[in-house]
Design a protein around this motif. Sequence first.
Motif, short mmCIF file in Angstrom:
data_model
loop_
_atom_site.label_atom_id
_atom_site.label_comp_id
_atom_site.label_asym_id
_atom_site.label_seq_id
_atom_site.Cartn_x
_atom_site.Cartn_y
_atom_site.Cartn_z
N ALA A 72 0.87 -1.17 0.00
CA ALA A 72 0.00 0.00 0.00
C ALA A 72 0.91 1.23 0.00
O ALA A 72 2.02 1.19 0.53
CB ALA A 72 -0.89 0.00 1.24
N LYS A 86 -4.85 10.75 6.04
CA LYS A 86 -5.35 9.54 5.39
C LYS A 86 -4.69 8.27 5.93
O LYS A 86 -4.99 7.16 5.49
CB LYS A 86 -5.07 9.62 3.87
CG LYS A 86 -5.73 10.81 3.19
CD LYS A 86 -5.35 10.87 1.72
CE LYS A 86 -5.94 12.09 1.02
NZ LYS A 86 -5.53 12.16 -0.41
N ALA A 89 -7.00 5.48 7.77
CA ALA A 89 -7.84 4.79 6.78
C ALA A 89 -7.01 3.87 5.91
O ALA A 89 -7.45 2.75 5.57
CB ALA A 89 -8.57 5.82 5.93
N ALA A 90 -5.78 4.29 5.54
CA ALA A 90 -4.91 3.45 4.71
C ALA A 90 -4.51 2.19 5.45
O ALA A 90 -4.45 1.10 4.86
CB ALA A 90 -3.67 4.24 4.30
N ARG A 92 -6.25 0.69 7.88
CA ARG A 92 -7.43 -0.19 8.01
C ARG A 92 -7.80 -0.84 6.69
O ARG A 92 -8.27 -1.98 6.66
CB ARG A 92 -8.59 0.60 8.61
CG ARG A 92 -8.32 0.98 10.07
CD ARG A 92 -9.52 1.60 10.77
NE ARG A 92 -9.22 1.68 12.20
CZ ARG A 92 -8.83 2.78 12.83
NH1 ARG A 92 -8.68 3.91 12.16
NH2 ARG A 92 -8.58 2.76 14.13
N GLU A 93 -7.55 -0.14 5.58
CA GLU A 93 -7.77 -0.76 4.26
C GLU A 93 -6.75 -1.86 4.02
O GLU A 93 -7.08 -2.93 3.50
CB GLU A 93 -7.67 0.30 3.17
CG GLU A 93 -7.96 -0.24 1.78
CD GLU A 93 -7.88 0.82 0.70
OE1 GLU A 93 -7.89 0.45 -0.49
OE2 GLU A 93 -7.81 2.01 1.04
N ALA A 96 -7.84 -4.90 6.04
CA ALA A 96 -9.28 -5.16 5.97
C ALA A 96 -9.62 -6.63 6.24
O ALA A 96 -10.54 -6.94 7.00
CB ALA A 96 -9.83 -4.72 4.61
N ARG A 100 -11.69 -8.03 9.48
CA ARG A 100 -12.91 -8.80 9.25
C ARG A 100 -12.85 -10.11 10.03
O ARG A 100 -13.83 -10.54 10.64
CB ARG A 100 -13.08 -9.06 7.75
CG ARG A 100 -14.52 -9.15 7.33
CD ARG A 100 -14.75 -9.00 5.83
NE ARG A 100 -13.58 -9.14 4.99
CZ ARG A 100 -13.07 -8.13 4.29
NH1 ARG A 100 -13.61 -6.93 4.35
NH2 ARG A 100 -12.02 -8.33 3.51
#
Length: 281
Positions: A72, A86, A89-90, A92-93, A96, A100
């Motif tokens: 990333a 950002k 958010a980066a 957590r993406e 992901a 989950r």
Amino acid sequence: MTKTRRMIAEQIRHVDAVCEILDARIPVSSRNPDVDELTAGKPRLVVLNRVDQADPEGTRAWAAYFRARGYAVLESDAKGGAGTGKFAAAVRELLADKLRAYAEKGQVGRVVRVMILGIPNVGKSTFINKVAGRKTAKTEDRPGVTRSKQWVPIDRGLELLDTPGILWPKFEDQSVGLNLAFTGAVKDDILDVETLGCHLTAYLGERYPGALESAYKLSALPEREAEENDVAWGYRLLEAAGRRRGFLISGGEVDTERMAKILLDEFRAGKLGRFTLELPS
């Protein structure tokens, strides 16, 4: 270096991901080659820092390069704050799938821990402070300020592990050492400032001649002779710039050492323009 390597090896199992902060002007030279081995198997976020000082085309090329290798990528100017908002958010993406899986096990809200790595003076502490929204890490415009690890909470679900910046014992490629010196990642007293200035003016004269002409009000750069090496040509460029600045000493000679110091200061402050010193091969 040995102490920090050992600490990283001990702590890596306690983190979910690794964030590697690089200087966008020298992404290869500012990467510690040991990091891949030390952090193998962990999801990686590459932060290209100081994009405000890097050539935008070079930054785009490097971002594509790292994404193609499965990382990333986040572009940032930590000093001004651009891109730092950002970061959470980066992360957590990037994680992901893991988040989950935690949720499926009923571990909603589990704290995500990220190890922050970067060589000295790459802007690591400034980046962490901007992300945290407060001063948590000591910052100075010189290498080697962070001495030990520290955990920095960002929000209720994210913590960062700040680590000391480490270089490696030996540079196999001279250009790596020069790039680190140009950007201030190694102390100026390690290399001769005048020689360093010669190398930098030669590089800029080759790749970004307009920047030198504009900064030092030169109608044209001295032409490079066929057999002239970087230091010899760079010296003549320093002389031309120093003469325009009025840096003269007895006998009308140019104080090239003073000009070299000014050049490096202005390059590091972004006053000469935006440059990328190496590109993906």
